[in-house]
Motif scaffolding. Structure first.
Motif, PDB file in Angstrom:
ATOM      1  N   PRO A 148       0.804  -1.233   0.000  1.00  0.00           N
ATOM      2  CA  PRO A 148       0.000   0.000   0.000  1.00  0.00           C
ATOM      3  C   PRO A 148       0.837   1.284   0.000  1.00  0.00           C
ATOM      4  O   PRO A 148       0.358   2.321  -0.451  1.00  0.00           O
ATOM      5  CB  PRO A 148      -0.823  -0.120   1.284  1.00  0.00           C
ATOM      6  N   LYS A 149       2.073   1.225   0.449  1.00  0.00           N
ATOM      7  CA  LYS A 149       2.904   2.439   0.421  1.00  0.00           C
ATOM      8  C   LYS A 149       3.377   2.776  -0.994  1.00  0.00           C
ATOM      9  O   LYS A 149       3.858   3.870  -1.236  1.00  0.00           O
ATOM     10  CB  LYS A 149       4.092   2.307   1.362  1.00  0.00           C
ATOM     11  N   ASP A 150       3.211   1.841  -1.929  1.00  0.00           N
ATOM     12  CA  ASP A 150       3.564   2.063  -3.333  1.00  0.00           C
ATOM     13  C   ASP A 150       2.308   2.489  -4.093  1.00  0.00           C
ATOM     14  O   ASP A 150       1.633   1.669  -4.694  1.00  0.00           O
ATOM     15  CB  ASP A 150       4.136   0.780  -3.951  1.00  0.00           C
ATOM     16  N   PHE A 151       2.001   3.769  -4.037  1.00  0.00           N
ATOM     17  CA  PHE A 151       0.766   4.253  -4.637  1.00  0.00           C
ATOM     18  C   PHE A 151       0.996   5.111  -5.874  1.00  0.00           C
ATOM     19  O   PHE A 151       0.059   5.610  -6.468  1.00  0.00           O
ATOM     20  CB  PHE A 151      -0.058   5.037  -3.616  1.00  0.00           C
ATOM     21  N   GLU A 152       2.243   5.272  -6.282  1.00  0.00           N
ATOM     22  CA  GLU A 152       2.564   6.079  -7.453  1.00  0.00           C
ATOM     23  C   GLU A 152       2.343   5.226  -8.709  1.00  0.00           C
ATOM     24  O   GLU A 152       3.233   4.511  -9.161  1.00  0.00           O
ATOM     25  CB  GLU A 152       4.006   6.575  -7.369  1.00  0.00           C
ATOM     26  N   LEU A 153       1.143   5.309  -9.273  1.00  0.00           N
ATOM     27  CA  LEU A 153       0.763   4.431 -10.380  1.00  0.00           C
ATOM     28  C   LEU A 153       1.647   4.599 -11.607  1.00  0.00           C
ATOM     29  O   LEU A 153       1.942   3.625 -12.291  1.00  0.00           O
ATOM     30  CB  LEU A 153      -0.703   4.647 -10.749  1.00  0.00           C
ATOM     31  N   ASN A 154       2.073   5.803 -11.900  1.00  0.00           N
ATOM     32  CA  ASN A 154       2.947   5.996 -13.058  1.00  0.00           C
ATOM     33  C   ASN A 154       4.262   5.244 -12.885  1.00  0.00           C
ATOM     34  O   ASN A 154       4.777   4.653 -13.845  1.00  0.00           O
ATOM     35  CB  ASN A 154       3.207   7.487 -13.309  1.00  0.00           C
ATOM     36  N   THR A 155       4.803   5.248 -11.693  1.00  0.00           N
ATOM     37  CA  THR A 155       6.033   4.517 -11.430  1.00  0.00           C
ATOM     38  C   THR A 155       5.814   3.020 -11.587  1.00  0.00           C
ATOM     39  O   THR A 155       6.628   2.322 -12.207  1.00  0.00           O
ATOM     40  CB  THR A 155       6.553   4.837 -10.007  1.00  0.00           C
ATOM     41  N   ILE A 156       4.719   2.528 -11.051  1.00  0.00           N
ATOM     42  CA  ILE A 156       4.409   1.093 -11.163  1.00  0.00           C
ATOM     43  C   ILE A 156       4.250   0.704 -12.634  1.00  0.00           C
ATOM     44  O   ILE A 156       4.779  -0.310 -13.076  1.00  0.00           O
ATOM     45  CB  ILE A 156       3.148   0.740 -10.346  1.00  0.00           C
ATOM     46  N   MET A 157       3.539   1.518 -13.398  1.00  0.00           N
ATOM     47  CA  MET A 157       3.341   1.211 -14.821  1.00  0.00           C
ATOM     48  C   MET A 157       4.667   1.205 -15.567  1.00  0.00           C
ATOM     49  O   MET A 157       4.891   0.355 -16.424  1.00  0.00           O
ATOM     50  CB  MET A 157       2.345   2.196 -15.442  1.00  0.00           C
ATOM     51  N   MET A 158       5.556   2.117 -15.248  1.00  0.00           N
ATOM     52  CA  MET A 158       6.862   2.150 -15.900  1.00  0.00           C
ATOM     53  C   MET A 158       7.700   0.924 -15.493  1.00  0.00           C
ATOM     54  O   MET A 158       8.437   0.381 -16.319  1.00  0.00           O
ATOM     55  CB  MET A 158       7.621   3.428 -15.557  1.00  0.00           C
ATOM     56  N   ASP A 159       7.582   0.481 -14.237  1.00  0.00           N
ATOM     57  CA  ASP A 159       8.277  -0.724 -13.791  1.00  0.00           C
ATOM     58  C   ASP A 159       7.843  -1.928 -14.622  1.00  0.00           C
ATOM     59  O   ASP A 159       8.671  -2.718 -15.059  1.00  0.00           O
ATOM     60  CB  ASP A 159       7.981  -1.026 -12.319  1.00  0.00           C
ATOM     61  N   ILE A 160       6.551  -2.037 -14.833  1.00  0.00           N
ATOM     62  CA  ILE A 160       6.008  -3.186 -15.554  1.00  0.00           C
ATOM     63  C   ILE A 160       6.352  -3.065 -17.022  1.00  0.00           C
ATOM     64  O   ILE A 160       6.753  -3.996 -17.666  1.00  0.00           O
ATOM     65  CB  ILE A 160       4.488  -3.320 -15.344  1.00  0.00           C
TER      66      ILE A 160
END
Length: 71
Positions: free
Chosen positions: A59-71
């Protein structure tokens, strides 16, 4: 699949991911990245990464743009 993502909120992330990683290796799919999300303690996240999980999100990872770039 280009990536496998699991969202686990039951607390059973260790046995489920162990089983998944074993099955993926046996199927010749160890090249497919696995990402896991959920309420996962830091120690368990470290253990999941040691199993071969590419990324662990909590839950502390809420920066969706960062998550999308990771994937």
């Amino acid at each position: 699949a280009h990536v496998v993502g699991l969202s686990i909120l039951s607390g059973s992330h260790i046995p489920l991911v162990e089983d998944l990683m074993t099955q993926m290796r046996e199927a010749g799919l160890s090249h497919v990245p696995v990402i896991v999300g959920g309420i996962i303690p830091d120690d368990d996240a470290e253990r999941l990464r040691a199993m071969g999980v590419a990324r662990v999100y909590t839950p502390k990872d809420f920066e969706l743009n960062t998550i999308m770039m990771d994937i």
